[in-house]
Scaffold this active site. Sequence first.
Site, short mmCIF file in Angstrom:
data_model
loop_
_atom_site.label_atom_id
_atom_site.label_comp_id
_atom_site.label_asym_id
_atom_site.label_seq_id
_atom_site.Cartn_x
_atom_site.Cartn_y
_atom_site.Cartn_z
N HIS A 70 10.70 -4.08 4.98
CA HIS A 70 11.21 -2.74 4.69
C HIS A 70 11.55 -1.99 5.97
CE1 HIS A 70 6.88 -1.87 5.14
NE2 HIS A 70 7.03 -0.57 4.97
N GLU A 118 4.34 -4.96 9.51
CA GLU A 118 3.12 -4.84 8.70
C GLU A 118 2.62 -6.19 8.17
OE1 GLU A 118 3.40 -0.27 7.00
OE2 GLU A 118 3.50 -1.90 5.58
N HIS A 150 0.83 -1.22 0.00
CA HIS A 150 0.00 0.00 0.00
C HIS A 150 0.87 1.27 0.00
CE1 HIS A 150 -0.19 -0.64 4.66
NE2 HIS A 150 0.79 0.20 4.39
N HIS A 207 -1.50 5.57 9.10
CA HIS A 207 -0.17 6.19 9.21
C HIS A 207 -0.31 7.64 9.66
CE1 HIS A 207 -0.17 3.05 6.11
NE2 HIS A 207 1.10 2.84 6.34
#
Lengths: 117, 279
Positions: free
Chosen positions: B193, B240, B12, B59
């Site tokens: 990441h 995530e 995303h 976020h």
Amino acid sequence: MSYLDNPTPIPGTILFDGKAARKGYGLNKMCYTLNEQAARDEFKQGEMAYCDKFGLTEEQKQAIADRDVLGLLELGGSIYYLAKFVGMLGLNMQDIGAMQTGMSVDEFKQKLVKAGE
Amino acid sequence: MARIIGGITSSHIPAIGNAIERNQQQEPYWKDFFDGYPPIHAWLEQQQPDVAVIFYNDHGLEFFIDKKPTFAIGAATQYNNADEGWGIKTIPPVNGHEDLSWHICNQLVDDEFDITICQEMRIDHGVTVPLQLMWPGYSYGHMKVIPVAINCEQHPMPSPKRCFNLGRSMGKAIESYEEDLKVVILGTGGMSHQLDGERAGFINKEFDLMCMDKIVDRPEELLHYSIRDLVEIAGAQGPEFIMWLGMRGALIGKVKELHRNYHIPISNTGAGTMLLENK
């Protein structure tokens, strides 16, 4: 025992935990407001005055003035809120990746490509 | 009765939203990533789901760290996107399915998941980018969406096992809903990441590929990881992956992999796309 009780640091990584969240509360709150155009405009008109509205410490204000991403992280910044600050300045994740790792942006991008080989 | 027809995983990353706006899908940097989606488009076209349950993390749009729910579920008729501060274009409003949301929430609390129920909830790129990827050109007007936000911003974060079990409970709740609905579950975010710190740019391809293999028919082998393990092995934003496990938990039938794509790098990440059928 919480996974956060493990005292061994993870190299090159700062966990945004309760300690960071407390230390960085004002800093992150300031960055959170940057979701709004009016706040971004106000920040640009007077960066330090805007920081003062949220009670940033002198160290945090200096790191904002210096665009010092690693410094901001150490002073309790969350990357998700700092993204709003650096994004407003026109920097993307590769730009700040380079800043944090001491590489050029091209070197940083190359490092990412290499991870896929 | 409502039926879960499958699960889809997708990155995303905001940069994807920008690439879509700029029509860059066939440019060399983006092509390998976007080429992973046509088989999913074909499947969605053929299956015609009515509802998408979307696991994502906020976020810093709807939630700030003044009050940060571990699990927050939308129960609204409509969800709006809003300015996230750094220039990603907002998308048109998305319809919700209030009644199914409440049905799921009732079951979750009964199953001892202490969720936050949201009758207003601005959705950020965690939802809007996957919607744009699944239904290009904002062609999601016929869909109803249930956003499920899991805290991936502030430690402590819920464990892989907890998120899988949350998904399991949601799966049972959905399949006990009386209306004839086809439901698809999206697990968004990941894979490995790291955006912040001196280790920024860290990606672990081997771990990502192992996760993609196991999530199909051996997801229980992924549940022993702690959030700290995921940070260490998959980078600061590696946790995530718990959204993928929430999705997989909800697939309570027989699961078959129909399609996958994996590409490095998209922005700073390993981007994994999977289509899983649930029968």
